[in-house]
Every structure is written in structure tokens, then in C-alpha cells.
Design an enzyme around this catalytic site. Structure first.
Site, PDB file in Angstrom:
ATOM      1  N   LEU A  38       0.805  -1.220   0.000  1.00 36.71           N
ATOM      2  CA  LEU A  38       0.000   0.000   0.000  1.00 36.71           C
ATOM      3  C   LEU A  38       0.840   1.273   0.000  1.00 36.71           C
ATOM      4  O   LEU A  38       0.313   2.364   0.234  1.00 36.71           O
ATOM      5  CB  LEU A  38      -0.938  -0.001   1.217  1.00 36.71           C
ATOM      6  CG  LEU A  38      -2.033  -1.073   1.209  1.00 36.71           C
ATOM      7  CD1 LEU A  38      -2.845  -1.006   2.493  1.00 36.71           C
ATOM      8  CD2 LEU A  38      -2.939  -0.922  -0.007  1.00 36.71           C
ATOM      9  N   CYS A  80       3.231  -1.397   8.601  1.00 34.06           N
ATOM     10  CA  CYS A  80       1.791  -1.219   8.382  1.00 34.06           C
ATOM     11  C   CYS A  80       1.033  -2.536   8.417  1.00 34.06           C
ATOM     12  O   CYS A  80       0.039  -2.679   9.125  1.00 34.06           O
ATOM     13  CB  CYS A  80       1.551  -0.506   7.054  1.00 34.06           C
ATOM     14  SG  CYS A  80       2.295   1.136   6.969  1.00 34.06           S
ATOM     15  N   HIS A  81       1.506  -3.530   7.640  1.00 31.03           N
ATOM     16  CA  HIS A  81       0.784  -4.802   7.559  1.00 31.03           C
ATOM     17  C   HIS A  81       1.712  -6.020   7.629  1.00 31.03           C
ATOM     18  O   HIS A  81       1.310  -7.125   7.310  1.00 31.03           O
ATOM     19  CB  HIS A  81      -0.045  -4.860   6.271  1.00 31.03           C
ATOM     20  CG  HIS A  81      -1.086  -3.806   6.199  1.00 31.03           C
ATOM     21  ND1 HIS A  81      -0.870  -2.591   5.580  1.00 31.03           N
ATOM     22  CD2 HIS A  81      -2.351  -3.761   6.710  1.00 31.03           C
ATOM     23  CE1 HIS A  81      -1.962  -1.848   5.693  1.00 31.03           C
ATOM     24  NE2 HIS A  81      -2.867  -2.517   6.368  1.00 31.03           N
ATOM     25  N   GLY A  82       2.973  -5.803   8.024  1.00 34.10           N
ATOM     26  CA  GLY A  82       3.856  -6.921   8.303  1.00 34.10           C
ATOM     27  C   GLY A  82       4.561  -7.542   7.122  1.00 34.10           C
ATOM     28  O   GLY A  82       5.115  -8.647   7.255  1.00 34.10           O
TER      29      GLY A  82
END
Length: 214
Positions: free
Chosen positions: A141, A169-171
Site C-alpha cells: 500500500l 503497516c501490515h507486516g
């Protein structure tokens, strides 16, 4: 450390289909990334420099970086075309351990199109094994990952960790060639921008290569 800028025209140097880089996210996430690195700064110094003028960045002018003060194990961040770009001087040990990650990676040979120029389609994803040059934007992202060079199990990282980059953010995780691991949100390896070394190898210019000459 010093960094020069050149007023050169590299129009069309980047594939327009690559992920967007909102400026607000860049500056906020960059600050987070620097903070995250502080914990391992004694082992791996992290140097950040944003020398190009706003006009040069907006125009997408190539950015020249002096490599003589970048010691093995260090990473420097510069701004090019409004994006953060990492220049890392990998140690011999870091280079030697890269093949260990191959079975764990989603695209170990950088076969997926769009993020790896021909000159970087190798184990190192670089022109010279010791120097890694990457656009520091997660392919999920568009967040800015954080360098984590300490080897071994750590929060959010596997026990077999050999050093690399973690997107907070999301690993999503990437190895020290910017190659994405399996089973994470990010779909692709980190982007390798166009770049070239000076004849004597002491300087690197981001924004030019075989197809984008000054």
C-alpha cells in the site's frame, strides 16, 4: 557526508504503472522508519540525507550520491522524484547469506515484471554485490518499510531472520536484496530504480541507466 545534485533530464525513467507515492505518507512514514532503526543504530549506523532542492525533486532530476563515506553495514536515504531511495553498503557476510532466503521468497529470481530492471536480475538485485539501491516504498500500500539488520528472531519477524526490511503497516517483509517473502500482503519485490556508477566507482547517480542516459 555530502550529496550533490545534478540538473539532468530523465523523463520517463520510471514506469508510470508503479505504486503511487503520496508525499504526506512518505514524510510521515520516513520519520517512523528512522525511529525504528534507532534500536540497532550501534550495530548498523543509519544515515539520512535529503539534499536535493524541491524544484529538483519535482522535476525528477537525477541525484548524485558520494559513496566514499558509506561504510560497510551502513544505509543512506536520499530523495529522488519525491520518493525515498535507500543506498546500502552490504557487508561480505550479508552478501554471503542472501541465498539462504531463496526457498522462503515469493519471487527469488525477480521474474515478475515492473520492479527489477535487467541489470538487477541477479541474486543481489544490483550492479555490484556490495551496493543495494532500492525505492523504499512497500509494494502493498505504499508505506515505507523499516530496516531490521539484526539476525535472529525478533517481534514480527521469523526465527530464521537473516536481516532485511519490515513494513510496519501490515507486516510485509523483504530480504537484504529487497525480495519479498512468501505469505505476506506485499505482492512484489521492492523497486530497483535506474542508476549508474561513476567510472571510478566513487559516485552513484540515481535516475540514469542504459535506457535513460544523461
Amino acid at each position: 557526508m555530502s550529496q550533490d545534485k545534478t540538473q539532468l533530464d530523465d523523463a520517463g525513467a520510471v514506469d508510470p504503472n508503479l505504486p503511487p507515492d503520496p508525499s504526506r505518507r512518505f514524510w510521515v512514514a520516513s520519520a517512523c522508519a528512522v525511529g525504528g532503526v534507532a534500536g540497532v543504530a550501534t550495530a548498523v549506523p543509519f544515515v539520512t540525507s535529503f539534499a536535493p532542492s524541491e524544484r529538483a525533486k519535482a522535476a525528477g532530476a537525477p541525484v548524485e550520491v558520494d559513496l566514499t563515506s558509506l561504510a560497510p553495514g551502513e544505509i543512506r536515504t536520499v530523495a529522488w522524484r519525491g520518493k525515498p531511495v535507500w543506498i546500502m553498503h552490504r557487508t561480505p557476510e550479508q552478501i554471503k547469506d542472501l541465498p539462504k532466503n531463496d526457498p522462503l521468497l515469493a519471487d527469488p529470481h525477480s521474474d515478475r515484471p515492473g520492479f527489477t530492471p535487467p541489470f538487477a536480475k541477479n541474486e543481489y538485485r544490483s550492479r555490484k554485490p556490495e551496493y543495494l539501491v532500492l525505492v523504499a516504498i512497500c509494494t502493498h500500500l505504499g508505506c515505507v518499510p523499516t530496516p531490521h539488520f539484526e539476525v535472529g528472531a525478533q517481534p514480527g519477524l521469523p526465527a530464521s531472520w537473516e536481516g532485511g526490511f519490515l513494513c510496519p503497516c501490515h507486516g510485509s517483509t523483504y530480504d537484504l536484496s529487497g525480495r519479498v517473502f512468501k505469505n505476506v500482503p506485499a505482492p512484489d519485490n521492492l523497486e530497483v530504480p535506474p542508476y549508474a556508477f561513476s567510472a571510478d566507482g566513487t559516485k552513484l547517480t540515481i535516475g540514469i541507466d542504459e535506457t535513460n542516459k544523461a
